[in-house]
Scaffold this motif. Structure first.
Motif, short mmCIF file in Angstrom:
data_model
loop_
_atom_site.label_atom_id
_atom_site.label_comp_id
_atom_site.label_asym_id
_atom_site.label_seq_id
_atom_site.Cartn_x
_atom_site.Cartn_y
_atom_site.Cartn_z
N UNK A 498 0.80 -1.22 0.00
CA UNK A 498 0.00 0.00 0.00
C UNK A 498 0.84 1.27 0.00
N UNK A 499 2.16 1.16 0.00
CA UNK A 499 3.01 2.35 0.01
C UNK A 499 4.05 2.25 -1.10
N UNK A 500 4.92 3.26 -1.17
CA UNK A 500 6.01 3.30 -2.15
C UNK A 500 5.47 3.45 -3.57
N UNK A 501 4.59 4.45 -3.76
CA UNK A 501 4.06 4.78 -5.07
C UNK A 501 4.45 6.22 -5.40
N UNK A 502 4.95 6.44 -6.61
CA UNK A 502 5.41 7.79 -6.97
C UNK A 502 4.26 8.67 -7.47
N UNK A 503 3.19 8.07 -8.03
CA UNK A 503 2.06 8.86 -8.53
C UNK A 503 0.77 8.09 -8.29
N UNK A 504 -0.07 8.61 -7.44
CA UNK A 504 -1.36 7.98 -7.18
C UNK A 504 -2.45 9.04 -7.04
N UNK A 505 -3.69 8.60 -7.25
CA UNK A 505 -4.86 9.39 -6.92
C UNK A 505 -5.43 8.85 -5.62
N UNK A 506 -6.04 9.73 -4.83
CA UNK A 506 -6.60 9.34 -3.53
C UNK A 506 -8.10 9.56 -3.54
N UNK A 531 -7.69 0.99 -9.31
CA UNK A 531 -7.58 0.94 -7.85
C UNK A 531 -6.46 -0.02 -7.47
N UNK A 532 -5.46 0.49 -6.77
CA UNK A 532 -4.27 -0.32 -6.51
C UNK A 532 -4.09 -0.73 -5.05
N UNK A 533 -4.69 0.01 -4.09
CA UNK A 533 -4.47 -0.35 -2.68
C UNK A 533 -5.46 0.37 -1.77
#
Length: 576
Positions: A498-506, A531-533
């Motif tokens: 659920x962490x270590x992502x450089x570009x995400x939407x919340x 949806x990734x995490x």
């Protein structure tokens, strides 16, 4: 071109139907939420204690809101101490010093005041006495797990106007870091401040803003009140009649199910194994137009999903009675993506190569989003932030074995229950020969090699049992630190990766970890990403469409070259 036009028309038709479901107007709700964000966002501040000796902000951040041009800031008593110095950071990054004023621990109300003179962006106080059950509300605060210096938006509604303890109960999700953060009515006025939570995601308790009005004189003085101070009369809300109850808001998912049947056809269930662990996740159907020639995809379909939850031999559930084996085409470990190929032609899908990618900007905050859930309708959420990064978590990669040097051999001395090693059926006494091809010569070598890997990475161990060498492919997991706060124990829990992502939407979708991997749309049918995490109690993460587009293009390059080679060979044979 005809296919693209058909897809866009289909999504437009879906969005129009979605916006006019029954008697509920989703477009109107979205417009109102975005208007609240435009009016109140700039006044929602990030607060940290400040050390005047070292001249720096210290740990323990929380949230607050500026409510007048004089610089008065409302927050929570459990975070503020009278007379202490604090650093106030506005969403535009500007920082100012503030002093702690009054606090009333009994009802968790506290106030600060900015020390510098200036003209501050502010949001006016509303009236908590005007609230009714099922009125929509908006939170704009700073959840700790997001760790962004800009606030995150969440949508909810009033579940109880006053609990036995005197709080408002809302469904605006909160967690540590949000303490003191504002909740607004649909006129952009502060109606409550985040205080505490219970185990249920629907149990979020706010300090009623009327308490700040009632004890204003006391709170403007730097004192802590063990007993309730002298109160003043709170006038009636002149705009109370303009606030509307919205009973449908408690069932947004149900109201949005039927008109999104077409979008639901782009989401599929996936099953696979990693060692002896069964993995379940969703996949998103895409169309490779623009990436592959049509001759290469006549009888094939492609899906995207969450890599760390997909083994090497996944099964796609095509329908209740039919499944198909999928082939892994490519993995993007940095973004936790995997591209799969199925030798079965599926209808619909996202024409990813023909989508014009737009960046998410401030004006988009508050947009309503939908996450199709196969067999379970859709999940409605709100876009909470612009694209941001999520730093690597503090939990190191973990395999779950202890080793000793015995007779010159590195052997497993102990195995932690429910660890990756336990799942892979390793045994005490097994000799560890190599880790990803690198020889393990002493007990410290394994730890040194592990330091270069992150949770969810997959590694290869060569071992020996009773003199017989064998290999194990093991998915690492994070070593969980003590997380006793109730915010980490909500139903369904968080994703392993659920962490270590450089570009995400919340967004604030209450996604189950097993419901990641599916698509994320706007109510207008726009594809936002995958949806990734499930990051935390407040936030779910999605990989943006632009990142996905790049990954798919790179992954399909090899298939395209092979398809062109096959076409050339066929053409040459025909010509001869």
């Amino acid at each position: 071109m005809k296919k693209l036009s058909f897809l866009l028309l289909s999504l437009l038709f879906t969005a129009q139907t979605f916006a006019q479901t029954g008697n509920f107007d989703f477009k109107k709700l979205e417009k109102d939420v975005r208007q609240v964000v435009q009016e109140a966002y700039r006044a929602s501040v990030y607060i940290t204690p400040y050390d005047s000796v070292s001249n720096r902000a210290t740990g323990g951040s929380f949230s607050g809101v500026v409510i007048d041009t004089a610089g008065h800031v409302l927050s929570a008593a459990h975070a503020v101490k009278p007379g202490n110095l604090y650093e106030i950071t506005f969403p535009d990054g500007k920082k100012f010093k503030a002093a702690g004023l009054g606090r009333i621990p009994r009802n968790d109300a506290a106030m600060l005041k900015i020390k510098e003179k200036g003209s501050w962006p502010y949001a006016p106080m509303g009236w908590s006495s005007s609230l009714k059950k099922d009125m929509p509300c908006v939170s704009i605060a700073y959840p700790g797990t997001v760790a962004a210096k800009t606030p995150t938006v969440r949508l909810g509604y009033i579940a109880e106007t006053e609990t036995k303890e005197g709080f408002i109960r809302s469904t605006c999700l909160m967690e540590p870091g949000d303490s003191g953060g504002p909740v607004f009515d649909m006129k952009g006025r502060v109606i409550g401040l985040h205080s505490k939570i219970d185990l249920s995601l629907d149990d979020n308790f706010e300090i009623p803003v009327d308490l700040y009005r009632k004890y204003w004189n006391a709170l403007t003085k730097p004192a802590s009140y063990n007993e309730l101070p002298e109160a003043i009369t709170v006038p009636a809300d002149p705009q109370a009649q303009e606030l509307k109850v919205m009973p449908e808001i408690a069932q947004l998912n149900i109201h949005s199910e039927k008109p999104n049947e077409r979008l639901n056809k782009t989401s599929f269930k996936l099953k696979s194994t990693s060692g002896s662990t069964e993995l379940q996740i969703l996949g998103t159907l895409i169309r490779p137009e623009g990436f592959l020639p049509e001759t290469a995809v006549k009888s094939k379909s492609f899906l995207l999903s969450k890599s760390s939850m997909v083994g090497d031999h996944p099964i796609v559930e095509l329908s209740a009675a039919k499944s198909a084996t999928a082939k892994v085409i490519g993995r993007d470990e940095a973004n936790d993506l995997v591209l799969l190929q199925v030798d079965h032609k599926l209808k619909d899908g996202i024409a990813l190569g023909t989508i014009a990618i737009d960046s998410v900007v401030f004006a988009d905050l508050g947009k309503l989003l939908i996450s199709p859930q196969p067999g379970d309708g859709v999940l409605v959420s709100v876009l909470g932030n612009t694209q941001t990064s999520i730093a690597k978590g503090p939990n190191p990669a973990f395999i779950g074995i202890g080793t000793n040097l015995k007779d010159g051999k590195v052997v497993i001395a102990n195995i932690q229950p429910r660890s990756p090693a336990s799942t892979a059926e390793l045994e005490t006494g097994d000799e560890v020969l190599s880790f990803n091809g690198k020889p393990i010569l002493n007990a410290e070598d394994l730890g040194k090699e592990m330091a270069a890997y992150k949770p969810s990475d997959t590694v290869n161990l060569q071992l020996s049992r009773a003199g017989v060498p064998f290999f194990k492919r093991i998915a690492l997991k994070p070593r969980r630190m003590a997380e006793r706060h109730i915010a980490y124990r909500f139903t369904d829990g968080r994703s392993e990766r659920r962490t270590d992502f450089s570009r995400v939407l919340i967004h604030d979708g209450k996604l189950k970890p097993s419901a990641c991997g599916g698509p994320l749309y706007g109510i207008d049918g726009k594809f936002y990403g995958i949806n990734i995490a499930r990051l935390s109690r407040t936030s779910s993460l999605a990989i943006p469409a632009a990142v996905i587009q790049k990954f798919v293009k790179q992954s399909l390059t090899g298939l395209k070259e092979q398809a062109m080679l096959n076409y050339t060979t066929f053409d040459a044979t025909t010509w001869q």
